[in-house]
Scaffold this active site. Structure first.
Site, short mmCIF file in Angstrom:
data_model
loop_
_atom_site.label_atom_id
_atom_site.label_comp_id
_atom_site.label_asym_id
_atom_site.label_seq_id
_atom_site.Cartn_x
_atom_site.Cartn_y
_atom_site.Cartn_z
CG ASP A 35 3.10 1.71 9.33
OD1 ASP A 35 2.66 2.54 10.15
OD2 ASP A 35 3.20 1.96 8.12
NE ARG A 76 -0.33 10.37 9.66
CZ ARG A 76 -0.65 9.27 8.99
NH1 ARG A 76 -1.84 8.75 9.10
NH2 ARG A 76 0.24 8.69 8.19
CE LYS A 84 -1.52 1.97 3.89
NZ LYS A 84 -1.60 3.40 4.13
CG ASN A 85 2.62 2.67 3.54
OD1 ASN A 85 1.42 2.90 3.42
ND2 ASN A 85 3.23 2.60 4.71
CB CYS A 110 -4.78 6.06 10.35
SG CYS A 110 -5.49 4.63 9.55
NE ARG A 122 -7.59 4.55 5.59
CZ ARG A 122 -7.91 5.82 5.78
NH1 ARG A 122 -8.70 6.14 6.78
NH2 ARG A 122 -7.46 6.75 4.99
C1 UD1 Z 1 4.21 7.08 6.06
C2 UD1 Z 1 3.42 5.80 5.92
C3 UD1 Z 1 2.88 5.35 7.27
C4 UD1 Z 1 4.04 5.21 8.25
C5 UD1 Z 1 4.88 6.47 8.28
C6 UD1 Z 1 6.13 6.33 9.13
C7 UD1 Z 1 2.51 6.00 3.68
C8 UD1 Z 1 1.31 6.14 2.82
N1 UD1 Z 1 2.31 6.05 5.01
O1 UD1 Z 1 3.32 8.06 6.56
O2 UD1 Z 1 2.23 4.10 7.11
O3 UD1 Z 1 3.52 4.96 9.55
O4 UD1 Z 1 5.30 6.83 6.96
O5 UD1 Z 1 6.91 5.28 8.69
O6 UD1 Z 1 3.61 5.78 3.20
N2 UD1 Z 1 6.03 15.01 10.14
C9 UD1 Z 1 6.11 16.38 10.38
N3 UD1 Z 1 5.87 17.23 9.34
C10 UD1 Z 1 5.57 16.80 8.07
C11 UD1 Z 1 5.50 15.41 7.84
C12 UD1 Z 1 5.72 14.54 8.89
O7 UD1 Z 1 6.38 16.81 11.50
O8 UD1 Z 1 5.38 17.63 7.18
C13 UD1 Z 1 6.24 14.07 11.25
C14 UD1 Z 1 4.96 13.28 11.60
O9 UD1 Z 1 4.15 14.01 12.50
C15 UD1 Z 1 5.51 12.02 12.21
C16 UD1 Z 1 6.80 11.80 11.45
O10 UD1 Z 1 7.14 13.05 10.83
O11 UD1 Z 1 5.82 12.23 13.57
C17 UD1 Z 1 6.73 10.71 10.42
O12 UD1 Z 1 5.80 11.06 9.43
P1 UD1 Z 1 5.98 10.63 7.90
O13 UD1 Z 1 7.24 9.87 7.74
O14 UD1 Z 1 5.77 11.85 7.07
O15 UD1 Z 1 4.76 9.65 7.72
P2 UD1 Z 1 3.74 9.60 6.51
O16 UD1 Z 1 4.45 9.86 5.23
O17 UD1 Z 1 2.52 10.36 6.85
#
Ligand code: UD1
Length: 416
Positions: free
Chosen positions: A306, A121, A22-23, A116, A398
């Site tokens: 995850d 986020r 999925k990711n 989720c 999902r």
């Molecule tokens: C992706 C994965 C999710 C996984 C996560 C961490 C997908 C579709 N989802 O989510 O399953 O749990 O990586 O491995 O690939 N953050 C900020 N600012 C930002 C973006 C992120 O502060 O602009 C912080 C978030 O709050 C969190 C951390 O960075 O604490 C990790 O987030 P991120 O790696 O961006 O996760 P996702 O891409 O949302």
């Protein structure tokens, strides 16, 4: 699927094949929007998040069709650069369209994404990176309007945290920008490598994906290609957990061993015997799992956040105390309360959980809080005495394609 019912305490054995990730599928689908031609993606899992992404692509004016495991997207002539709030809120990954929209239109109108509820986020890293590449941003309430008056250009970008999503957005935008982008502090997850390989197959020039420094030389135009989505390393972990928690034995086909390196040592610490056979993995679990002492989640190649909930589920009936520290998403332990309804003994202290293994869990009516937490409830239910009903099971759908069929194939009694 609103509810998933599982009758536990059956030893699971057999063979399974792992679905596409999925990711990886979600950013790859978004990336097809960068390409003014037809792309074919194979091994795309049938998930509600994938359907939601296809709906966004169609709204933007692409043709997007699924035929079995293959999805064809033609983004030759998109007609819109706005994504309405209702579509943005369907899933977190709607934010992946930001980079591609700016690349194709030099404009984007979007809203804060949904997804989720596992903690704050924010998307500040995504937005700041687009600003570095020439975007001008205006925010009014939840609406974000972006313009790139002089076109996207390459930039020096330093991420203060290796965000997976921000790294992916930057790769997509920079692949089509004027000049070269140096991305420092990039996320190193295998899904990043998959995205870079897809874009390179379309003619992009990306070097270093999977490392902290990624160099992206922008090209004028990408061309279409056919690409196979990587196997889902998180669902692979869930399938292994399902067998392990029941003292079972499983042959899991279609895995990438390297991707599973962060979680396999924890299975071994719990007493499982694991052997690699070509592209398959064989796991044999002891009658009762041993505790894993402490797991700390971290960006790849650390232990994946995850997979944390599945290990929490296994620890519930292990022969001692296990500890988990969650460093990525602050609300991931919201699920713990539901395990307690099944007789688990979990003590929470902020981002730390102590799990005191009990000899046996019992069935209960429990609620999925998010996709990974819900899947972990299913793992716990497999070893619980009696029947467990998981409500809000659509959250599991999902990310896990046909969980009911998958678990049945290795001997579980499930309905949903
Ligand atoms: C992706 C994965 C999710 C996984 C996560 C961490 C997908 C579709 N989802 O989510 O399953 O749990 O990586 O491995 O690939 N953050 C900020 N600012 C930002 C973006 C992120 O502060 O602009 C912080 C978030 O709050 C969190 C951390 O960075 O604490 C990790 O987030 P991120 O790696 O961006 O996760 P996702 O891409 O949302």
């Amino acid at each position: 699927m609103a509810e998933l019912t599982i009758n536990g305490r059956r030893r699971l054995t057999g063979e399974l094949s792992v679905q596409g990730a999925k990711n990886s599928a979600l950013p790859l689908l978004a990336a097809t929007f960068c390409v003014p031609a037809k792309c074919l993606l194979q091994n795309v899992p049938a998930l509600s998040d994938v359907s939601a992404t296809l709906a966004i692509l169609r709204h933007l004016g692409c043709t997007a069709r699924r035929n079995g495991e293959t999805v064809a997207v033609d983004a030759t002539s998109p007609v819109r650069y706005t994504i309405p709030e209702s579509l943005m809120r369907e899933l977190r990954s709607s934010i992946f369209l930001l980079g591609p929209l700016l690349a194709r239109f030099g404009r984007a109108e979007i809203f804060a994404p949904g997804g989720c509820d596992i903690g704050a986020r924010p998307i500040d890293l995504h937005l700041a990176a687009m600003e570095r590449m020439g975007a001008v941003i205006r925010k009014a309430d939840d609406k974000i309007t972006m313009r790139v008056p002089h076109g996207l250009h390459g930039a020096e970008i330093n991420l203060r945290f290796p965000s997976v999503g921000a790294t992916e957005n930057i790769l997509m935008a920079a692949a089509c920008a004027r000049g070269t982008t140096h991305l420092h502090g990039a996320a190193r997850e295998p899904e990043i490598v998959d995205l870079a390989e897809f874009l390179n197959r379309c003619g992009a020039k990306i070097r270093g994906a999977g490392e902290s420094l990624v160099v992206i030389e922008g090209v004028r135009r990408l061309h279409g290609c056919s690409y196979r989505v990587m196997p889902d390393r998180i669902i692979a972990g869930s399938c292994l957990s399902a067998a392990a928690v029941t003292g079972g034995e499983i042959l899991l086909r279609g895995v990438d061993h390297a991707h599973l390196a962060p979680i396999l040592p924890a299975f071994r610490r719990m007493g499982c015997r694991i052997t690699a056979v070509n592209d398959a993995l064989h796991l044999r679990a002891p009658r009762r799992l041993t505790p894993f002492s402490t797991l700390v989640t971290a960006p790849y190649p650390g232990f994946p956040t995850d997979s944390q909930a599945a290990f929490l589920a296994m620890a519930c009936t292990a022969s001692g105390v296990s500890r988990i520290e969650e460093t990525i998403f602050e609300s991931r332990f919201r699920q713990a309360r539901e395990f307690s309804k099944m007789g688990a003994h979990i003590v929470l202290r902020g981002r730390r959980a102590e799990i005191y293994g009990v000899p046996r869990l019992h069935g209960a009516r429990v609620e999925a809080m998010d996709l990974r937490g819900g899947a972990a409830l299913a793992v716990a239910a497999l070893c619980a005495e009696g029947q467990t009903t998981i409500t809000r099971a659509e959250l599991i759908a999902r990310g896990w394609e046909d969980i009911t069929g998958t678990l049945r194939r290795i001997g579980a009694q499930t309905n949903g």
